[in-house]
Scaffold this active site. Structure first.
Site, PDB file in Angstrom:
ATOM      1  N   ASP A 218       0.809  -1.227   0.000  1.00 32.35           N
ATOM      2  CA  ASP A 218       0.000   0.000   0.000  1.00 32.35           C
ATOM      3  C   ASP A 218       0.841   1.275   0.000  1.00 32.35           C
ATOM      4  OD1 ASP A 218      -2.547  -1.070  -0.171  1.00 32.35           O
ATOM      5  OD2 ASP A 218      -2.878  -1.122   1.999  1.00 32.35           O
TER       6      ASP A 218
ATOM      7  N   ARG B 119      -0.135  -1.618   7.806  1.00 27.70           N
ATOM      8  CA  ARG B 119       0.614  -0.530   7.157  1.00 27.70           C
ATOM      9  C   ARG B 119       1.638   0.133   8.083  1.00 27.70           C
ATOM     10  NH1 ARG B 119      -2.676   3.346   3.220  1.00 27.70           N
ATOM     11  NH2 ARG B 119      -0.499   3.733   2.629  1.00 27.70           N
TER      12      ARG B 119
ATOM     13  N   ARG C 123     -10.302   5.655  10.462  1.00 28.70           N
ATOM     14  CA  ARG C 123      -8.871   5.434  10.625  1.00 28.70           C
ATOM     15  C   ARG C 123      -8.233   6.401  11.627  1.00 28.70           C
ATOM     16  NH1 ARG C 123      -6.455   2.676   6.461  1.00 28.70           N
ATOM     17  NH2 ARG C 123      -7.838   1.112   5.599  1.00 28.70           N
TER      18      ARG C 123
ATOM     19  N   HIS D  93     -11.524   7.318   4.335  1.00 28.48           N
ATOM     20  CA  HIS D  93     -10.568   8.415   4.501  1.00 28.48           C
ATOM     21  C   HIS D  93     -11.234   9.700   3.995  1.00 28.48           C
ATOM     22  CE1 HIS D  93      -6.708   5.738   4.336  1.00 28.48           C
ATOM     23  NE2 HIS D  93      -6.841   6.213   5.543  1.00 28.48           N
TER      24      HIS D  93
ATOM     25  N   CYS E  17      -5.027   9.504  -3.336  1.00 31.80           N
ATOM     26  CA  CYS E  17      -4.297   8.592  -2.437  1.00 31.80           C
ATOM     27  C   CYS E  17      -2.851   8.415  -2.882  1.00 31.80           C
ATOM     28  CB  CYS E  17      -4.947   7.211  -2.417  1.00 31.80           C
ATOM     29  SG  CYS E  17      -6.645   7.200  -1.873  1.00 31.80           S
TER      30      CYS E  17
END
Ligand code: ARG
Length: 293
Positions: free
Chosen positions: A81, A106, A151, A180, A283
């Site tokens: 990612d 992550r 998140r 997000h 992103c």
């Protein structure tokens, strides 16, 4: 549309001024879906890393062709990612707030991103509360919009306000597909107008927010573009803007029309392969503000 086409002449088109951007990107050399941490990710669906790299390269080339500057961080095997550099931190005035992921998968990216900022002249601050960088923190004019609910924790918003000395507005995300803030808000014109007039404008997906946050957005940004669910569903909001060119998914047809009406120039870049990881154009793009070259 192709890059050579420009928006149909609109009354306000001349008002849109392109700003120079400096972005951090990461080639998806190790991209795949080996875990599921958002509703878009399905391990059972095969990914095509070469296709992801080609699509990403198009985004990179598009930014360069419009005069923007791109920095690169080396992709690391086992961190699929890392291509989503928006989550690598949040940078203003040469100061970089590092990332602290709420998802264990992550966490290996945290140190590499902080090291990159430090070795490129940014003053790095280590985060305390969970917070996923520009994925959840957006600069609009002189105000910071910060998302929570999935998140980033709301506790991180105080750290952001203290470090950058700007007003932070907390917004609650309620739809797991838009986990997000940068999947639900697109900052179109993040500049202060002459004489301190705040011309900054945004586009957003109303259904991604709770009632309180929707009220805040409506009050603060009466001129905002409200994007339909159909365009949100293809990650239309996950776009980057230089104040004139807005880099969007070719599938966000309604949003494209709304942008043209306002005098923006939509530039289409298809990142369908990276959508398998739950990410799109924004992103893959972290804005670097200030700092030395
Ligand atoms: N698979 C990544 C994750 O779930 C996608 C990140 C998308 N990034 C963003 N800025 N919205 O963390």
């Amino acid at each position: 549309m192709s890059l050579s086409e420009t928006a149909v002449a609109q009354p306000s088109a001349s008002d849109r001024i392109q700003q120079h951007r400096r972005y951090l990107m990461c080639k998806p050399a190790h991209f795949t879906v080996s875990y599921e941490i958002n509703p878009w990710m399905h391990k059972a669906i095969p990914t095509d890393t070469a296709k992801a790299v080609r699509q990403w390269q198009t985004l990179y080339d598009t930014y360069l062709s419009l005069g923007h500057e791109i920095e690169l961080i080396d992709p690391i095997p086992g961190l699929p990612d890392m291509v989503y550099t928006a989550n690598g931190g949040f940078v203003i005035d040469g100061k970089a707030l590092g990332v602290k992921f709420s998802v264990n998968e992550r966490r290996g990216e945290e140190r590499p991103f902080m090291d990159w900022f430090a070795s490129h002249g940014f003053e790095v601050t280590e985060p305390i509360a969970a917070q996923e960088g520009e994925g959840d923190i957006l600069l609009v004019g002189d105000t910071i919009l910060a998302g929570f609910g999935f998140r980033s924790s709301i506790d991180s918003h105080r750290e952001v306000a203290d470090l950058f000395g700007r007003e932070v507005v907390s917004l609650k995300l309620v739809n797991p597909s838009f986990y997000h803030l940068d999947t639900a808000i697109s900052v179109l014109d993040p500049v202060q107008g002459p004489g301190g007039v705040d011309k900054a404008n945004i586009a957003y997906l109303p259904n991604a927010f709770d009632d309180t946050s929707r009220g805040i957005l409506a009050e603060r940004y009466p001129d905002a573009i409200r994007v339909d669910d159909a365009d949100g569903d293809v990650f239309g909001l996950n776009s980057a803007s230089d104040g004139r060119n807005v880099f969007i998914s070719p599938r966000a047809k309604g949003f494209d029309a709304q942008l043209r009406e306002r005098g923006y120039n939509p530039v289409h870049v298809d990142l369908s392969e990276l959508l398998l990881g739950g990410g799109g154009i924004k992103c893959c793009t972290l804005e670097l503000r200030g700092g030395t070259r």
